[in-house]
Design an enzyme around this catalytic site. Structure first.
Site, mmCIF file in Angstrom:
data_model
loop_
_atom_site.group_PDB
_atom_site.id
_atom_site.type_symbol
_atom_site.label_atom_id
_atom_site.label_comp_id
_atom_site.label_asym_id
_atom_site.label_seq_id
_atom_site.Cartn_x
_atom_site.Cartn_y
_atom_site.Cartn_z
ATOM 1 C CG MET A 26 -2.136 -0.865 1.056
ATOM 2 S SD MET A 26 -3.194 -0.854 2.496
ATOM 3 C CE MET A 26 -3.864 0.812 2.439
ATOM 4 C CG PHE A 27 0.482 4.092 1.683
ATOM 5 C CD1 PHE A 27 -0.569 4.996 1.630
ATOM 6 C CD2 PHE A 27 0.490 3.144 2.706
ATOM 7 C CE1 PHE A 27 -1.575 4.966 2.588
ATOM 8 C CE2 PHE A 27 -0.506 3.101 3.662
ATOM 9 C CZ PHE A 27 -1.548 4.014 3.608
ATOM 10 C CB SER A 28 4.149 1.051 -3.532
ATOM 11 O OG SER A 28 3.151 0.267 -4.170
ATOM 12 N N GLY A 29 2.174 3.635 -4.915
ATOM 13 C CA GLY A 29 1.880 4.349 -6.172
ATOM 14 C C GLY A 29 1.273 3.484 -7.256
ATOM 15 C CB CYS A 84 10.385 1.954 5.491
ATOM 16 S SG CYS A 84 10.297 1.187 7.126
ATOM 17 C CB CYS A 124 14.418 2.801 8.176
ATOM 18 S SG CYS A 124 13.864 1.983 6.669
ATOM 19 C CD GLU A 170 -6.916 -1.980 -4.159
ATOM 20 O OE1 GLU A 170 -6.290 -2.982 -3.743
ATOM 21 O OE2 GLU A 170 -6.657 -0.822 -3.787
ATOM 22 C CG HIS A 194 12.092 -1.273 10.172
ATOM 23 N ND1 HIS A 194 12.841 -0.546 9.279
ATOM 24 C CD2 HIS A 194 12.874 -1.431 11.274
ATOM 25 C CE1 HIS A 194 14.012 -0.249 9.820
ATOM 26 N NE2 HIS A 194 14.056 -0.774 11.026
HETATM 27 P P1 ADP Z 1 -1.212 2.420 -3.875
HETATM 28 O O1 ADP Z 1 -2.271 2.305 -4.924
HETATM 29 O O2 ADP Z 1 0.018 1.614 -4.172
HETATM 30 O O3 ADP Z 1 -1.732 2.184 -2.493
HETATM 31 P P2 ADP Z 1 -1.409 5.233 -4.453
HETATM 32 O O4 ADP Z 1 -1.117 5.392 -5.916
HETATM 33 O O5 ADP Z 1 -2.843 5.254 -4.033
HETATM 34 O O6 ADP Z 1 -0.680 3.923 -3.912
HETATM 35 O O7 ADP Z 1 -0.707 6.389 -3.611
HETATM 36 C C1 ADP Z 1 0.633 6.764 -3.745
HETATM 37 C C2 ADP Z 1 0.799 8.104 -3.003
HETATM 38 O O8 ADP Z 1 0.614 7.893 -1.617
HETATM 39 C C3 ADP Z 1 2.166 8.722 -3.109
HETATM 40 O O9 ADP Z 1 2.331 9.494 -4.266
HETATM 41 C C4 ADP Z 1 2.215 9.614 -1.867
HETATM 42 O O10 ADP Z 1 1.623 10.875 -2.128
HETATM 43 C C5 ADP Z 1 1.285 8.908 -0.894
HETATM 44 N N1 ADP Z 1 1.946 8.239 0.241
HETATM 45 C C6 ADP Z 1 1.441 8.166 1.488
HETATM 46 N N2 ADP Z 1 2.226 7.415 2.289
HETATM 47 C C7 ADP Z 1 3.283 7.014 1.552
HETATM 48 C C8 ADP Z 1 4.462 6.213 1.805
HETATM 49 N N3 ADP Z 1 4.703 5.674 2.995
HETATM 50 N N4 ADP Z 1 5.320 5.992 0.779
HETATM 51 C C9 ADP Z 1 5.087 6.535 -0.434
HETATM 52 N N5 ADP Z 1 4.012 7.299 -0.725
HETATM 53 C C10 ADP Z 1 3.115 7.553 0.237
HETATM 54 MG MG MG Z 2 -4.249 1.691 -4.851
#
Ligand code: ADP
Ligand code: MG
Length: 191
Positions: free
Chosen positions: A15-18, A145, A148, A89, A184
């Site tokens: 999650m949050f990897s873009g 992360c 870290c 998803e 972690h």
């Molecule tokens: P995913 O679909 O993989 O969950 P999203 O495309 O919805 O990811 O969201 C990516 C965005 O989330 C990044 O551009 C950034 O703005 C935000 N973000 C929030 N937390 C993090 C994190 N720990 N690492 C990277 N991006 C993060």
């Molecule tokens: Mg997503």
């Protein structure tokens, strides 16, 4: 017959990897090209807009929320022909999503998929694993992360109820999950 082969390109990671951002940007290019696009996401993911594919960064693309692979087949049947399929998803769908994507690729459809490769316990999601095997191109994305602060997070950390006996599916956002690197990432391992 001059039948063109499509392709399967996917982005996986925690999650949050873009992943959703990646998917939205791929689909936007095909929108400029005026291709016939079908964008879908799983109905289970009700975190944001009811229908659209939405990222944590608020980029979005008009989509249909569907509950299973049979429903995707029906939508495609009703639409007639599509040139591009975007699906977010992927992990929430049944494993036969991989077979459907392969079938569509053979019909010339360009497919972009996004999904979690690993669950909160660090175990593979079966559907994503199968699609990764079938895909022509797999991009593994990383997040930052939360411990870290390096751009090396490949795991999704569940903040509450992170025991391996807990349900695999718990839909949530920042309140329930964070990204962690493999060093972690913590899970309570119950036998
Ligand atoms: P995913 O679909 O993989 O969950 P999203 O495309 O919805 O990811 O969201 C990516 C965005 O989330 C990044 O551009 C950034 O703005 C935000 N973000 C929030 N937390 C993090 C994190 N720990 N690492 C990277 N991006 C993060
Ligand atoms: Mg997503």
């Amino acid at each position: 017959m001059d039948q063109k082969l499509g392709r399967i390109e996917i982005a996986v990671g925690p999650m949050f990897s873009g992943k959703s951002e990646w998917l939205v940007s791929k689909l936007r290019v095909h929108q400029v090209a005026k291709d016939k696009i079908l964008a879908i996401r799983h109905a289970l993911d009700n975190r944001y807009h009811k229908e659209d594919i939405t990222s944590h960064n608020d980029s979005s693309f008009q989509a249909q929320a569907v509950k299973d692979v049979a429903e995707i087949k029906k939508i495609i049947q009703d639409l007639g022909e599509i040139e591009v399929l975007g699906i977010d998803e992927m992990q929430f769908f049944e494993t036969n999503l991989a077979d459907l994507l392969l079938e569509l690729q053979k019909k010339g459809v360009i497919i972009y998929g996004a999904g979690l490769d690993l669950d909160f316990a660090g175990e593979p999601w079966e559907t994503t694993a199968k699609i990764m095997s079938f895909a022509d191109k797999v991009e593994k994305l990383v997040a930052v992360c939360s411990v870290c602060h390096l751009v090396n997070a490949t795991r999704t950390q569940r903040l509450t109820n992170n025991s391996t006996t807990a349900d695999k599916i718990l839909v949530g956002g920042k309140e329930s999950y964070t990204a962690r690197c493999v060093l972690h990432h913590e899970v309570i391992r119950n036998k």
